[in-house]
Design an enzyme around this catalytic site. Structure first.
Site, PDB file in Angstrom:
ATOM      1  N   LYS A 181       0.867  -1.179   0.000  1.00 52.65           N
ATOM      2  CA  LYS A 181       0.000   0.000   0.000  1.00 52.65           C
ATOM      3  C   LYS A 181       0.902   1.226   0.000  1.00 52.65           C
ATOM      4  CE  LYS A 181      -3.629   2.439   2.475  1.00 52.65           C
ATOM      5  NZ  LYS A 181      -4.568   2.432   3.587  1.00 52.65           N
ATOM      6  N   LYS A 234      -2.165  -1.574  -3.756  1.00 55.36           N
ATOM      7  CA  LYS A 234      -3.023  -0.390  -3.714  1.00 55.36           C
ATOM      8  C   LYS A 234      -2.192   0.880  -3.776  1.00 55.36           C
ATOM      9  CE  LYS A 234      -6.135   1.859  -0.552  1.00 55.36           C
ATOM     10  NZ  LYS A 234      -6.743   1.848   0.732  1.00 55.36           N
TER      11      LYS A 234
HETATM   12  C1  PBG Z   1      -7.198   3.826   5.480  1.00 53.20           C
HETATM   13  C2  PBG Z   1      -7.641   3.501   4.093  1.00 53.20           C
HETATM   14  C3  PBG Z   1      -7.468   4.361   3.014  1.00 53.20           C
HETATM   15  C4  PBG Z   1      -8.068   3.753   1.918  1.00 53.20           C
HETATM   16  C5  PBG Z   1      -8.578   2.525   2.344  1.00 53.20           C
HETATM   17  N1  PBG Z   1      -8.286   2.373   3.709  1.00 53.20           N
HETATM   18  C6  PBG Z   1      -6.888   5.711   2.939  1.00 53.20           C
HETATM   19  C7  PBG Z   1      -5.589   5.984   3.553  1.00 53.20           C
HETATM   20  O1  PBG Z   1      -4.728   5.117   3.740  1.00 53.20           O
HETATM   21  O2  PBG Z   1      -5.386   7.142   3.893  1.00 53.20           O
HETATM   22  C8  PBG Z   1      -8.147   4.368   0.556  1.00 53.20           C
HETATM   23  C9  PBG Z   1      -9.168   3.863  -0.390  1.00 53.20           C
HETATM   24  C10 PBG Z   1      -9.441   4.728  -1.560  1.00 53.20           C
HETATM   25  O3  PBG Z   1      -8.810   5.783  -1.789  1.00 53.20           O
HETATM   26  O4  PBG Z   1     -10.350   4.360  -2.334  1.00 53.20           O
HETATM   27  N2  PBG Z   1      -6.804   2.848   6.316  1.00 53.20           N
END
Ligand code: PBG
Length: 309
Positions: A181, A234
């Site tokens: 991520k 991601k």
């Molecule tokens: C936070 C989380 C995020 C997303 C999913 N879980 C955002 C972040 O890490 O700040 C992003 C999903 C998206 O942008 O569609 N734990």
């Protein structure tokens, strides 16, 4: 003839639809930065799931949006059995036992600091955070969740959560680890939807640097050793090479999260008539599958399913 030689086939069954949940009843509140996406209360989310099931979508990832007054430094609301998120998860599983239900594990929706871990003197406390993630995961498993989705990026959390689940009899609850991520600009609209942006700083000390590919192998090795059932990359689009790398090197299914910013870019330019939104959606989803993702989490799931029906 083109159909005969087409190499990549996308199916509604490959998709997981992320849904946003809010407290209350009879509410459908649009997310301004994500045209076509809404926040639902428990009653309306149940209706939304019902209509998606009719279209063949069978998997859902539910994210809660918490009001500021329920947030604190330790995200204690996240494992309160009576909190609206856990209640809604229980209700979804009760009304639709056939649904594949995924949850989100991270402190940010419940954290007054807006971070995924505990913050002390401007730093994230990795190991202390694990205990909270463990309690949160257990509460979600008790609510009937099939796939626990740790999106927090703390080190060691997959192993810690797996152990907590096993110790408490949730051997059949799986874990989809957010393996690679990245600290991405493409999460902007999601943080709007949940009102969960960090109050200070950024997430670069726990999310990955977009410049790094090999580091994804380290993360994936750890997740495999700790017992992850799925590996996730991601965002998806700027990281197709990462998807391919994991798909080629690991035996478990690879998932990719087609995130909020990737969705909104297409929606915004289609609204202006600058691109053909439907074709762009198909191209994007196909490319993510082609790169090697077996599973795609996407806000386009319903639109895609409607197109195919
Ligand atoms: C936070 C989380 C995020 C997303 C999913 N879980 C955002 C972040 O890490 O700040 C992003 C999903 C998206 O942008 O569609 N734990």
């Amino acid at each position: 003839m083109r159909n005969l030689v087409e190499e990549t086939n996308l199916s509604v069954k490959d998709l997981i639809l992320p849904l946003f949940l809010i407290e209350g009843s009879n509410m459908i509140v649009p997310v301004n930065s994500m045209p076509g996406v809404n926040r639902f209360s428990e009653d309306t989310i149940l209706r939304e799931i019902e209509s998606c099931l009719k279209l063949g979508i069978q998997a859902f990832d539910v994210f809660p949006a918490y009001p500021e007054h329920l947030k604190d430094k330790l995200a204690s609301e996240s494992y309160n059995p009576e909190t609206f998120y856990l209640k809604a998860l229980r209700e979804i599983k009760k009304q639709f036992p056939e649904v594949c239900l995924m949850s989100d594990v991270a402190m940010d929706p419940y954290s007054s600091d807006g971070h995924d871990g505990i913050v002390q003197d401007g730093e994230i406390l990795n190991d202390e955070t694990l205990k909270i993630l463990g309690r949160m995961s257990l509460a979600q498993a008790e609510a009937g969740v099939d796939i626990i989705g740790p999106s927090d990026m703390m080190d060691g959390r997959v192993g810690y959560i797996r152990e907590e689940l096993d110790k408490n009899g949730f051997k059949n609850t799986s874990i989809m680890s957010y393996t690679a991520k990245y600290a991405s600009a493409f999460y902007g609209p999601f943080r709007d939807a949940l009102d969960s942006a960090p109050k200070f700083g950024d997430k670069k000390t726990y999310q990955m640097n977009p410049a790094n590919l090999k580091e994804a192998l380290i993360e994936a090795d750890l997740d495999m050793a700790e017992g992850a059932d799925f590996l996730m990359v991601k965002p998806a689009l700027s990281y197709l090479d990462v998807i391919k790398l994991l798909q080629e090197n690991y035996p478990v299914p690879v998932a990719a999260y087609n995130v909020s910013g990737e969705y909104s870019m297409i929606k915004a330019s289609a609204e202006r008539g600058w691109i053909d939104g439907e074709r762009a959606m198909l191209e994007v989803l196909t490319s993510i599958k082609r790169a090697g993702a077996k599973i795609i989490l996407t806000y386009f799931a319903k639109e895609y399913a409607m197109l195919k029906n």
